[in-house]
Design an enzyme around this catalytic site. Structure first.
Site, PDB file in Angstrom:
ATOM      1  N   SER A 114      30.605 -10.412  35.381  1.00 47.02           N
ATOM      2  CA  SER A 114      29.874  -9.416  36.189  1.00 47.02           C
ATOM      3  C   SER A 114      29.413  -9.977  37.512  1.00 47.02           C
ATOM      4  O   SER A 114      29.050  -9.215  38.391  1.00 47.02           O
ATOM      5  CB  SER A 114      28.652  -8.849  35.469  1.00 47.02           C
ATOM      6  OG  SER A 114      28.385  -9.452  34.279  1.00 47.02           O
ATOM      7  N   HIS A 135      36.521  -5.454  35.445  1.00 48.48           N
ATOM      8  CA  HIS A 135      35.086  -5.401  35.142  1.00 48.48           C
ATOM      9  C   HIS A 135      34.749  -4.077  34.462  1.00 48.48           C
ATOM     10  O   HIS A 135      34.700  -3.026  35.107  1.00 48.48           O
ATOM     11  CB  HIS A 135      34.274  -5.583  36.431  1.00 48.48           C
ATOM     12  CG  HIS A 135      32.808  -5.616  36.203  1.00 48.48           C
ATOM     13  ND1 HIS A 135      31.907  -4.973  37.005  1.00 48.48           N
ATOM     14  CD2 HIS A 135      32.076  -6.222  35.237  1.00 48.48           C
ATOM     15  CE1 HIS A 135      30.683  -5.176  36.530  1.00 48.48           C
ATOM     16  NE2 HIS A 135      30.765  -5.934  35.467  1.00 48.48           N
ATOM     17  N   GLU A 147      36.169  -1.702  37.328  1.00 42.70           N
ATOM     18  CA  GLU A 147      36.419  -2.243  38.661  1.00 42.70           C
ATOM     19  C   GLU A 147      37.598  -3.211  38.554  1.00 42.70           C
ATOM     20  O   GLU A 147      37.618  -4.065  37.662  1.00 42.70           O
ATOM     21  CB  GLU A 147      35.186  -2.972  39.192  1.00 42.70           C
ATOM     22  CG  GLU A 147      34.020  -2.037  39.479  1.00 42.70           C
ATOM     23  CD  GLU A 147      32.765  -2.742  39.969  1.00 42.70           C
ATOM     24  OE1 GLU A 147      31.884  -2.049  40.483  1.00 42.70           O
ATOM     25  OE2 GLU A 147      32.636  -3.977  39.820  1.00 42.70           O
ATOM     26  N   ASN A 185      27.512  -3.509  40.759  1.00 46.88           N
ATOM     27  CA  ASN A 185      26.394  -4.437  40.545  1.00 46.88           C
ATOM     28  C   ASN A 185      25.763  -4.856  41.862  1.00 46.88           C
ATOM     29  O   ASN A 185      24.554  -5.057  41.939  1.00 46.88           O
ATOM     30  CB  ASN A 185      26.854  -5.688  39.790  1.00 46.88           C
ATOM     31  CG  ASN A 185      26.748  -5.497  38.286  1.00 46.88           C
ATOM     32  OD1 ASN A 185      26.009  -4.642  37.820  1.00 46.88           O
ATOM     33  ND2 ASN A 185      27.493  -6.284  37.546  1.00 46.88           N
TER      34      ASN A 185
END
Ligand code: NAD
Length: 499
Positions: A114, A135, A147, A185
């Site tokens: 992450s 991801h 992702e 994120n």
């Protein structure tokens, strides 16, 4: 093959099997692999019990999922190896280098990290072109977003195959740049960072911040969400982004998180985080629940046409400035775009309700020698269920803002919603490479379930309002709030459109 059978590895294995893959779930630590496999089996068993999955299909799934401690047990080279081991740079580098050596040829490697860049994991690989990032979001079976991250050393063949794989899994893939935190994120850092600062600066308590953000449409307030994700996990991601950006002040981790982590107050998983999950009654913030039968008469509501219609749509008290005047005493005037003078309609005893996100109402009240209350216009524009107010007058506010619940906050720039959203919007505007705005909004909807993406907030609130809040915050908070050049440009464009 999925390496690492924790929360994410299990979910990834499950969706792969359901898409028709045969999957080896590998984890060298204790019974983790078998426990992971059993957890996925239990999920299928529950689905069968609820009539959502056919028993014969579940049996096929079970047969397609095996668990092992080491990948020596995997008979032939897998098409894909997805690494979902613990978030640790050294561990991942070592593990990926081993995997790269173990299988020559067509096996593609993906990491679910992450917060570490793909480039930082490719250094030790003989074949860096076959590693990229996939991801996934937690919980994997439910979250639609993946992702896809390619570093400059990742091959085009890998990238194309990754998009195909995501489609096979029924996920929406968004290409994210190989930057610390990738896309979602990274864009979400301010959601937590500003919330922590609001608490530490005594603007509002965690319960109040959550109440406001949830009242503005976010599915979970930042503190409830940090408790769910794990305060240690959240801190680790923040720390990784901060370190990898060489100390960019916007991403600086907060001492409050560090203290919670050190105390072992990690959130739900430890029974205590920002909330105490063992407490008999949850702690609540002071709030004023409306009594819609008691609207305050004698009010005038000014502001832009968009603001006035949002006010009316919420059913709040007062006559709009666009409606014919009424005789009688004016008890309050709402003036969200007011200037340095009190509104001319207001008498000496009229309560003036101003935008409290770009000015301190305490000082205005003293200068104008009349009662002044600050509110957050963003909560009106967003069609919120709560209203934050500063400067006192909570009982009156509850009557003006009924049916919204009134949450008192400190007389501080940005209040709650405007502050968090202004920083979220600017984070998206300053993101490089520039990404398609609809894709960014979609990634935020699908990755973290938020109903509005950053560019939708920008459209709703307007660039000028966002810049105004950041400039106010910058007066006291410094460099963290310096606006991006794209935000300034957006304000310039708005000015041309207005003209
Ligand atoms: P976790 O702690 O639940 O699981 C990690 C697993 O890795 C454990 O089962 C552990 O036994 C195993 N492991 C440790 N050393 C290993 C090794 N040498 N080889 C193989 N496995 C090993 O963690 P998680 O939440 O599943 O996170 C896994 C990865 O996914 C991390 O990179 C994390 O950043 C990322 N991620 C997590 C989330 C989330 O919300 N939890 C979301 C997206 C991505």
């Amino acid at each position: 093959m999925v390496v690492g059978a924790g929360t994410m590895g299990r979910g990834i294995a499950q969706v792969l099997v359901e898409a028709g893959f045969r999957v080896h779930l590998v984890d060298p630590v204790g019974e983790a692999a078998v426990n992971g496999r059993d957890a996925v089996r239990a999920a299928w068993a529950r689905a069968v019990d609820r009539g959502r999955l056919d028993a014969a299909r579940a049996a096929q799934y079970e047969a397609a999922l095996s668990a092992a401690r080491g990948y020596d047990a995997v008979p032939s080279p897998p098409a894909w190896v997805i690494e979902a081991a613990s978030e640790n740079l050294d561990l991942k580098r070592r593990l990926l280098a081993e995997l790269d050596q173990h299988w020559e040829g067509d096996t593609r490697l993906a990491t679910n990290t992450s917060s570490l860049t793909i480039a930082s994991l490719q250094g030790g690989l003989g074949h860096p072109a076959r590693l990229g990032g996939l991801h996934f979001f937690n919980p994997v079976p439910r979250m639609a977003l993946v992702e896809v991250i390619s570093s400059p050393a990742t091959g085009d063949v890998w990238t194309r195959a990754a998009f195909e794989l995501a489609a096979q899994l029924g996920k929406t893939a968004v290409a994210a740049p190989d930057r610390p935190g990738f896309l979602v994120n990274r864009l979400m850092r301010p959601f937590y960072a500003e919330a922590l600062r609001l608490v530490e600066e005594e603007v509002a308590r965690p319960e109040a911040v959550d109440r406001v953000m949830e009242g503005a449409g976010f599915p979970m307030g930042p503190f409830r969400l940090m408790d769910l994700v794990g305060i240690d996990v959240n801190l680790a991601v923040t720390d990784a982004v901060y370190t990898q950006t060489f100390g960019e002040p916007r991403y600086r981790p907060h001492p409050l998180q560090v203290m919670m982590r050190d105390l072992g107050w990690l959130g739900r998983k430890s029974g205590r985080g920002f909330y105490d999950y063992g407490a008999a009654s949850p702690s609540a913030s002071p709030e004023y629940v409306p009594d819609p039968s008691q609207p305050l008469p004698g009010g005038l509501v000014k502001g832009s046409p968009g603001f006035q219609s949002a006010w009316r749509a919420l059913g709040l008290a007062g006559r709009l400035a666009s409606e014919p005047p009424e005789p009688g005493l004016l008890r309050f005037v709402v003036d969200p775009e007011g200037g340095s003078e009190p509104p001319r309609e207001a008498g000496p005893d009229t309560l003036v309700v101003v935008d409290g996100t770009r000015q301190h109402v305490g000082a205005l009240s003293a200068r104008w020698r009349r009662p002044v209350m600050g509110f957050d216009p963003a909560l009106v524009l967003a069609g919120g269920r709560v209203m934050t107010v500063a400067g006192g007058w909570e009982e009156t506010a509850a009557r003006i803002f009924a049916p919204l619940t009134v949450v008192p906050v400190d007389d501080a720039y940005g209040q709650v919603l405007s502050r968090v959203v202004a920083v979220l919007v600017d984070e998206a505007l300053s993101f490089r490479p520039r990404l398609d705005r609809d894709r960014v909004n979609q990634a935020v909807h699908l990755g973290v379930n938020q109903p509005r993406g950053p560019f939708e907030w920008l459209t709703l609130l307007g660039a000028r309002r966002v810049l105004g809040v950041l400039e106010a915050l910058g007066r006291v908070g410094g460099d963290r709030y310096r606006p991006s050049e794209d935000l300034v440009r957006a304000v310039e464009r708005e000015a041309v459109t207005d003209a």
